[in-house]
Motif scaffolding. Sequence first.
Motif, mmCIF file in Angstrom:
data_model
loop_
_atom_site.group_PDB
_atom_site.id
_atom_site.type_symbol
_atom_site.label_atom_id
_atom_site.label_comp_id
_atom_site.label_asym_id
_atom_site.label_seq_id
_atom_site.Cartn_x
_atom_site.Cartn_y
_atom_site.Cartn_z
ATOM 1 N N CYS A 34 13.242 72.066 73.733
ATOM 2 C CA CYS A 34 12.847 72.685 72.465
ATOM 3 C C CYS A 34 13.299 74.144 72.421
ATOM 4 O O CYS A 34 13.820 74.615 71.404
ATOM 5 C CB CYS A 34 11.332 72.569 72.291
ATOM 6 S SG CYS A 34 10.698 73.257 70.745
ATOM 7 N N PHE A 35 13.097 74.858 73.523
ATOM 8 C CA PHE A 35 13.539 76.255 73.602
ATOM 9 C C PHE A 35 15.047 76.366 73.435
ATOM 10 O O PHE A 35 15.554 77.214 72.691
ATOM 11 C CB PHE A 35 13.097 76.857 74.933
ATOM 12 C CG PHE A 35 13.758 78.160 75.260
ATOM 13 C CD1 PHE A 35 13.395 79.325 74.604
ATOM 14 C CD2 PHE A 35 14.781 78.222 76.208
ATOM 15 C CE1 PHE A 35 14.018 80.537 74.895
ATOM 16 C CE2 PHE A 35 15.408 79.417 76.504
ATOM 17 C CZ PHE A 35 15.019 80.585 75.848
ATOM 18 N N ARG A 62 1.782 66.622 71.418
ATOM 19 C CA ARG A 62 3.088 66.257 70.853
ATOM 20 C C ARG A 62 3.030 64.843 70.287
ATOM 21 O O ARG A 62 2.333 63.976 70.796
ATOM 22 C CB ARG A 62 4.150 66.353 71.957
ATOM 23 C CG ARG A 62 5.549 65.967 71.541
ATOM 24 C CD ARG A 62 6.505 66.089 72.710
ATOM 25 N NE ARG A 62 6.172 65.171 73.788
ATOM 26 C CZ ARG A 62 6.588 63.903 73.864
ATOM 27 N NH1 ARG A 62 7.349 63.403 72.894
ATOM 28 N NH2 ARG A 62 6.259 63.147 74.884
ATOM 29 N N TYR A 98 5.957 68.939 67.313
ATOM 30 C CA TYR A 98 7.029 69.159 68.279
ATOM 31 C C TYR A 98 6.434 69.630 69.615
ATOM 32 O O TYR A 98 5.260 70.000 69.679
ATOM 33 C CB TYR A 98 8.011 70.211 67.759
ATOM 34 C CG TYR A 98 8.529 69.971 66.364
ATOM 35 C CD1 TYR A 98 8.877 68.694 65.943
ATOM 36 C CD2 TYR A 98 8.684 71.021 65.451
ATOM 37 C CE1 TYR A 98 9.364 68.468 64.657
ATOM 38 C CE2 TYR A 98 9.166 70.809 64.168
ATOM 39 C CZ TYR A 98 9.494 69.539 63.781
ATOM 40 O OH TYR A 98 9.962 69.324 62.510
ATOM 41 N N PRO A 99 7.238 69.662 70.683
ATOM 42 C CA PRO A 99 6.741 70.232 71.946
ATOM 43 C C PRO A 99 6.306 71.680 71.750
ATOM 44 O O PRO A 99 6.753 72.367 70.824
ATOM 45 C CB PRO A 99 7.951 70.140 72.878
ATOM 46 C CG PRO A 99 8.775 69.021 72.316
ATOM 47 C CD PRO A 99 8.589 69.094 70.833
ATOM 48 N N GLU A 100 5.439 72.133 72.626
ATOM 49 C CA GLU A 100 4.922 73.504 72.510
ATOM 50 C C GLU A 100 6.063 74.505 72.606
ATOM 51 O O GLU A 100 6.983 74.367 73.429
ATOM 52 C CB GLU A 100 3.896 73.769 73.611
ATOM 53 C CG GLU A 100 3.198 75.104 73.482
ATOM 54 C CD GLU A 100 2.100 75.290 74.514
ATOM 55 O OE1 GLU A 100 1.540 76.391 74.598
ATOM 56 O OE2 GLU A 100 1.799 74.316 75.245
ATOM 57 N N LYS A 101 5.996 75.523 71.759
ATOM 58 C CA LYS A 101 7.054 76.537 71.722
ATOM 59 C C LYS A 101 6.818 77.561 72.836
ATOM 60 O O LYS A 101 5.884 78.352 72.787
ATOM 61 C CB LYS A 101 7.083 77.232 70.359
ATOM 62 C CG LYS A 101 8.274 78.168 70.180
ATOM 63 C CD LYS A 101 8.158 78.965 68.895
ATOM 64 C CE LYS A 101 8.408 78.109 67.686
ATOM 65 N NZ LYS A 101 8.465 78.930 66.440
ATOM 66 N N LYS A 102 7.675 77.501 73.863
ATOM 67 C CA LYS A 102 7.592 78.436 74.983
ATOM 68 C C LYS A 102 8.958 79.062 75.230
ATOM 69 O O LYS A 102 9.976 78.588 74.717
ATOM 70 C CB LYS A 102 7.114 77.711 76.252
ATOM 71 C CG LYS A 102 5.676 77.209 76.188
ATOM 72 C CD LYS A 102 5.277 76.563 77.514
ATOM 73 C CE LYS A 102 3.830 76.089 77.481
ATOM 74 N NZ LYS A 102 3.441 75.439 78.773
ATOM 75 N N GLU A 115 9.687 70.772 76.488
ATOM 76 C CA GLU A 115 9.477 72.147 76.028
ATOM 77 C C GLU A 115 10.719 72.993 76.305
ATOM 78 O O GLU A 115 11.080 73.858 75.500
ATOM 79 C CB GLU A 115 8.245 72.742 76.716
ATOM 80 C CG GLU A 115 6.932 72.128 76.255
ATOM 81 C CD GLU A 115 5.762 72.483 77.154
ATOM 82 O OE1 GLU A 115 5.994 73.219 78.151
ATOM 83 O OE2 GLU A 115 4.633 72.035 76.887
ATOM 84 N N TYR A 171 4.198 72.883 65.992
ATOM 85 C CA TYR A 171 4.441 72.862 67.425
ATOM 86 C C TYR A 171 3.102 72.638 68.126
ATOM 87 O O TYR A 171 2.057 73.053 67.635
ATOM 88 C CB TYR A 171 5.074 74.178 67.885
ATOM 89 C CG TYR A 171 6.464 74.403 67.348
ATOM 90 C CD1 TYR A 171 7.588 73.932 68.025
ATOM 91 C CD2 TYR A 171 6.661 75.076 66.150
ATOM 92 C CE1 TYR A 171 8.872 74.126 67.524
ATOM 93 C CE2 TYR A 171 7.932 75.273 65.631
ATOM 94 C CZ TYR A 171 9.034 74.797 66.322
ATOM 95 O OH TYR A 171 10.295 74.976 65.815
ATOM 96 N N GLU A 182 6.844 66.604 79.969
ATOM 97 C CA GLU A 182 6.441 67.457 78.853
ATOM 98 C C GLU A 182 7.044 68.851 78.987
ATOM 99 O O GLU A 182 7.442 69.469 77.994
ATOM 100 C CB GLU A 182 4.910 67.545 78.764
ATOM 101 C CG GLU A 182 4.232 66.255 78.331
ATOM 102 C CD GLU A 182 4.664 65.805 76.947
ATOM 103 O OE1 GLU A 182 4.922 66.663 76.080
ATOM 104 O OE2 GLU A 182 4.756 64.578 76.714
ATOM 105 N N THR A 183 7.122 69.350 80.226
ATOM 106 C CA THR A 183 7.738 70.662 80.452
ATOM 107 C C THR A 183 9.225 70.609 80.139
ATOM 108 O O THR A 183 9.792 71.553 79.558
ATOM 109 C CB THR A 183 7.524 71.110 81.910
ATOM 110 O OG1 THR A 183 6.123 71.120 82.199
ATOM 111 C CG2 THR A 183 8.091 72.504 82.137
#
Length: 337
Positions: free
Chosen positions: A281-282, A156, A190-194, A278, A105, A274-275
């Motif tokens: 992804c969540f 990413r 992957y996109p950042e895990k948030k 994310e 991530y 990008e947000t």
Amino acid sequence: MTAKPESSNIKQWFRKRFNKWLNQRIPASHKQSLGNKNIFIVPTKFGYAYVFSVLILFLLGTNYQNNLIILMSYLFASVFLTSMMYSFFNLSRLQFIFNSKVTAYATQTVTIPLSIISKKPRFNISFVFEDNEKAYADMINSGESEINIPFQALTRGVNNPGRLKISSEYAFGLFVCWTHLDFACEVLTYPEKKVFNHIKQDVSDLHEELNGNTISEGGDDFGELRQYKQGESNAQIAWKQLARGQGWLTKTTQQELGSTIWLTLQQLPAAPIETKLEMLCFLILDHHKSNIPFGLELDNLQISPSTGSLHLKNCLQALALYGKGQSYSSFNVEAKH
């Protein structure tokens, strides 16, 4: 007057030229072997000081015609040359193989596995990708072994860690023996895990409004038995039926949900792309954890609703490559027509 170039610009220019030369001399390959053509060796600071001390000792012995001092300088010089040979042969004929697919991530530090093949023990070797933490091997035994090298995947997409610097100051620290190898490895990021708990209910309400409440897989109540799909959780396997010889079956449960859950960018609140990725992804990780079937739609890509680790992998790969114009060998989704 023409302004003098800054030191940082000079370093960048030198690094670019050096990398171009390395690409010609040591091309990228998943398998690399060390030898005369790709090993470099120079004295360390301690090594230069050692040579200077031996030279002073020799001059003193010659000036005072003291054979004992001259003999000592010869002895120290022979140690210096012997150390150079040991340093070189500590890396020579080492073989490295990279044959793994690495995922991460964004902003996460992962470890890249590297197989090492050696016909004899090796000592005090360090491994590092540029601007990352070092990995140390105090001793590498003969045969095949593996070392994990840290790499921080910042953005990413498909990240190339670049060349791996392998170096050693064995023995005595008089020489540093090193090389830069490119294993053409790729880290699918992957996109950042948030955590976006506030959008969880909004998306659920949206599906309920569009589709109404129907029975779907997930929840606590038993639903039915169906054919097992590769990658599904072991907790869902019907072990009793398997023991009776009825084959591999999966137990499904039921809960009230929208008839079909599709995760798309359009259903998310206004935010930078990008947000939004994310957020998706969540949601994907949350649905996977709850074992709720879902599909993913990204422009011309459509991944049919399903569950399991393979479905999760395909969805995360789609997010990683979205809008990047990059390819990845293991990425496989259906094009939307």
